[in-house]
Structure formats: structure tokens, C-alpha cells
Write a protein that holds these residues in place. Structure first.
Motif, short mmCIF file in Angstrom:
data_model
loop_
_atom_site.label_atom_id
_atom_site.label_comp_id
_atom_site.label_asym_id
_atom_site.label_seq_id
_atom_site.Cartn_x
_atom_site.Cartn_y
_atom_site.Cartn_z
N ASP A 147 83.68 -27.31 32.35
CA ASP A 147 83.40 -28.36 31.37
C ASP A 147 82.31 -27.89 30.41
O ASP A 147 81.26 -27.40 30.86
CB ASP A 147 82.94 -29.63 32.09
CG ASP A 147 82.60 -30.73 31.13
OD1 ASP A 147 83.50 -31.28 30.48
OD2 ASP A 147 81.38 -31.04 31.02
N PRO A 148 82.50 -28.00 29.10
CA PRO A 148 81.52 -27.50 28.13
C PRO A 148 80.13 -28.08 28.32
O PRO A 148 79.13 -27.37 28.18
CB PRO A 148 82.12 -27.90 26.78
CG PRO A 148 83.59 -28.03 27.04
CD PRO A 148 83.71 -28.52 28.44
N THR A 149 80.03 -29.37 28.61
CA THR A 149 78.71 -29.99 28.79
C THR A 149 77.98 -29.39 29.98
O THR A 149 76.77 -29.13 29.92
CB THR A 149 78.87 -31.51 28.98
OG1 THR A 149 79.59 -32.06 27.87
CG2 THR A 149 77.51 -32.18 29.09
N TYR A 150 78.72 -29.15 31.06
CA TYR A 150 78.11 -28.53 32.24
C TYR A 150 77.60 -27.13 31.92
O TYR A 150 76.50 -26.75 32.31
CB TYR A 150 79.13 -28.48 33.38
CG TYR A 150 78.66 -27.70 34.59
CD1 TYR A 150 77.81 -28.28 35.52
CD2 TYR A 150 79.07 -26.39 34.79
CE1 TYR A 150 77.37 -27.57 36.63
CE2 TYR A 150 78.63 -25.67 35.89
CZ TYR A 150 77.78 -26.27 36.81
OH TYR A 150 77.34 -25.56 37.89
N ALA A 194 76.68 -25.94 29.02
CA ALA A 194 75.53 -26.02 28.12
C ALA A 194 74.25 -26.43 28.86
O ALA A 194 73.16 -26.01 28.48
CB ALA A 194 75.83 -27.00 26.99
N GLN A 195 74.40 -27.22 29.91
CA GLN A 195 73.22 -27.72 30.62
C GLN A 195 72.81 -26.84 31.80
O GLN A 195 71.70 -26.99 32.31
CB GLN A 195 73.50 -29.14 31.14
CG GLN A 195 73.71 -30.16 30.02
CD GLN A 195 74.09 -31.52 30.57
OE1 GLN A 195 74.39 -31.67 31.75
NE2 GLN A 195 74.08 -32.53 29.69
N THR A 254 86.74 -25.63 16.69
CA THR A 254 86.09 -26.87 17.13
C THR A 254 86.35 -28.01 16.15
O THR A 254 85.56 -28.94 16.07
CB THR A 254 84.57 -26.65 17.29
OG1 THR A 254 84.03 -26.18 16.04
CG2 THR A 254 84.27 -25.66 18.39
N VAL A 301 77.74 -33.39 18.02
CA VAL A 301 77.02 -33.25 19.29
C VAL A 301 77.80 -32.39 20.27
O VAL A 301 77.24 -31.57 21.00
CB VAL A 301 76.74 -34.64 19.90
CG1 VAL A 301 76.08 -34.50 21.27
CG2 VAL A 301 75.87 -35.47 18.97
N ASP A 302 79.12 -32.54 20.29
CA ASP A 302 79.97 -31.82 21.25
C ASP A 302 80.38 -30.44 20.76
O ASP A 302 80.87 -29.63 21.56
CB ASP A 302 81.23 -32.63 21.56
CG ASP A 302 80.92 -33.94 22.25
OD1 ASP A 302 79.90 -33.98 22.97
OD2 ASP A 302 81.68 -34.91 22.07
N PRO A 351 78.36 -27.27 22.68
CA PRO A 351 78.82 -26.84 24.02
C PRO A 351 80.26 -26.36 24.02
O PRO A 351 80.59 -25.39 24.73
CB PRO A 351 78.65 -28.11 24.87
CG PRO A 351 78.55 -29.24 23.91
CD PRO A 351 77.93 -28.69 22.69
N ILE A 352 81.14 -27.00 23.25
CA ILE A 352 82.52 -26.53 23.19
C ILE A 352 82.57 -25.14 22.56
O ILE A 352 83.34 -24.28 22.99
CB ILE A 352 83.39 -27.53 22.41
CG1 ILE A 352 83.55 -28.81 23.22
CG2 ILE A 352 84.76 -26.93 22.10
CD1 ILE A 352 84.35 -29.89 22.52
N THR A 385 81.85 -22.47 25.27
CA THR A 385 82.97 -22.15 26.14
C THR A 385 84.08 -21.42 25.39
O THR A 385 84.78 -20.58 25.97
CB THR A 385 83.54 -23.42 26.78
OG1 THR A 385 83.93 -24.35 25.74
CG2 THR A 385 82.52 -24.09 27.68
#
Length: 291
Positions: A39-42, A44-45, A242, A248-249, A252-253, A256
Motif C-alpha cells: 500500500d502506498p501510504t504504508y 511512505a510512512q 499518477t 496528498v496521495d 506515496p503513489i 510505489t
């Protein structure tokens, strides 16, 4: 023979060292693969070690292949690899065969001149001017013909050809064979390990080549995949993959997508290597020892 305690300790240390070295070498590749499937958010964090994909998804790969330039650049790269490697092997074989014959006039002088180019060269500007004068700028030929023969590979293949017994050539000539027949029906079939190594060397070179493309090409429809990969990684340009994503997204996308692009650009050449591995060590040893 029964090994002594010191020998067993030495073997154990070797095994441990090689296992650790393998892990250090392999983990960056696995990290890129896991990140591209997470997952892109994961991604990025998360900082630190990643041992498996988190929230498995192939969205990054879908976005990579939705970019038309990726498909076009892949086709271009396959063209450069197949046509370029074919020309490389053909010309290198001709040169190596001619220079491996014992009665060739001035062969030592010619070899000296070839080796000289490995240490001294004109540089980028003379190469660019030469390609320009040959009217090859912004064309596929600019990525194939200027690197048609590698001096290092020529030396390896010449050394391998010198290890073939002269009696085979003499018998072929008695039967009426000419040099082309001897080369393509006797010398090359007996030198398949070296030819396989040359295919690997030249193929990897063409697959990874981006610098000459950056210098000689302006038409994006001719770009190889590595030049597109460079734009994505160095210029941080993932906007084409993208689209439709909020600001915001998109970051992170985009990360990945970078990992997925690296996997897509690297996987084909990794899949080729196992088929040539059995020839690799044998071919290099033949080319490096005999002569």
C-alpha cells in the motif's frame, strides 16, 4: 579425510560470511519488490526493514503499464538488445577469428591498436561529432553502430578461438572449406560457452544503456526503457502515472510507481541470466586462460 577442528571452524565462518553477504546483496532487491506490491501510504510512512508486502496491491504496476511510454520504451529496448547484440556477436566473431589466425599479417600491431583504445579514447565530443557526421543522430543506429565491437569482448573471443586445434582448420581446408565455413560451422559451434558469455555481456550492456540515448536521441518515441526509468527516478517525474490522484496521495503513489518501474525494467534481464549461467564461468575461463 577427517577435518580438523580448525578446518571445521574455517568452513563454518565461510558459510556464515557467504550467507550474510547473500542477504546483504539480495535484500535491496526484495525490498524494492515488496515496496512495489505494498500500500502506498504504508510505504511512505514506513522506515527500516520490510520483510513482506503490506496490504498487497498491484496498483503501482497497473499505473506503470498504463503509461504508453513504458510500452514504447520496452519495445525500443528489445529492438536495441536483439539487433544490437546480433550485430555485436557477428562483428566480434569476424574480428576475433581473423586475429586468432597465426598467419595474419600485422596481427600483433592490430591487437596493440585495439588494446590501446581500452586505455585512451577521444572522448564524448569527438564521438558526438562522428555520429553527427555519419547522420546517425536521433536514430536507432546511433545506439547500435558506435558500440558495435567491444575491445574487451574481442580479446576474450580471440583468446578462445586460439585454443581450438589447428588440425580442425587444416582438415576443413583440405575438404575445400573457406574461412566463413570454418568460422560458422567449426569455430563458433566449438565456442558456444564464449558466445553465450558475449551474448550476456552485450545484451546486458544494451539493456542498461541510457547515456548514449540521452546524448544522441531527442525523439521520445526512440527512448529505451532505462532512459525513461532515469527520468522517473532522477527527475522525479511520475505525473503521467499518477493522473486522477489527489495531491496528498500522489507522493506515496509516486514512490510505489518508482519501485514498480525498477522491477519492470530489471526483471527481464534477471530472467535471462539463469539460462546463460552454466556457460558464464566456463566461457570466461576459456577466454581468460588459453592463449
Amino acid at each position: 579425510m577427517k577435518k580438523s577442528l580448525g578446518e571445521r571452524v574455517f568452513d563454518a565462518c565461510n558459510v556464515i560470511f557467504l550467507v550474510l553477504l547473500s542477504l546483504v546483496t539480495l535484500y535491496p532487491l526484495l525490498y524494492i519488490l515488496f515496496a512495489s506490491l505494498s500500500d502506498p501510504t504504508y510505504v511512505a510512512q514506513t522506515r527500516g526493514i520490510m520483510l513482506a508486502p503490506k496490504d498487497f496491491t498491484i496498483e503501482a504496476y497497473r499505473r506503470v503499464f498504463s503509461n504508453p511510454m513504458i510500452i514504447t520504451s520496452f519495445l525500443n529496448t528489445f529492438f536495441y538488445v536483439v539487433i544490437g547484440t546480433t550485430i555485436n556477436i557477428f562483428l566480434t566473431s569476424l574480428g576475433a577469428y581473423a586475429l586468432s589466425r597465426k598467419k595474419v599479417m600485422w596481427s600483433n600491431l592490430i591487437m596493440f591498436m585495439i588494446v590501446f583504445t581500452m586505455f585512451f579514447e577521444g572522448g564524448l565530443i569527438p564521438l558526438y561529432l562522428l555520429v553527427d557526421q555519419l547522420e546517425m543522430l536521433d536514430s536507432r543506429s546511433s545506439l547500435i553502430f558506435p558500440t558495435a565491437v567491444s575491445a574487451f569482448n574481442l580479446i576474450i573471443m580471440r583468446t578462445a578461438f586460439q585454443g581450438i586445434p589447428d588440425s580442425l582448420e587444416e582438415s576443413a581446408r583440405i575438404d575445400g572449406a573457406n574461412d566463413f565455413t570454418i568460422l560458422f560451422k567449426i569455430v563458433l559451434p566449438l565456442s558456444l560457452p564464449v558466445v553465450a558469455v558475449m551474448v550476456l555481456f552485450y545484451g546486458v550492456f544494451h539493456w542498461n544503456s541510457w547515456f548514449h540515448a540521452m546524448i544522441f536521441l531527442q525523439d521520445r518515441e526512440l527512448f529505451p526503457v532505462q532512459l525513461i526509468l532515469r527520468e522517473i527516478l532522477i527527475a522525479n517525474d511520475t505525473s503521467s502515472m499518477t493522473t486522477g490522484v489527489g495531491a496528498v496521495d500522489s507522493i506515496p503513489i509516486g514512490e510505489t510507481v518508482k519501485y514498480a518501474t525498477i522491477v519492470v525494467a530489471t526483471l527481464p534481464i534477471l530472467c535471462l541470466y539463469p539460462f546463460l549461467q552454466k556457460y558464464f564461468v566456463k566461457g570466461v575461463m576459456i577466454g581468460g586462460i588459453k592463449g
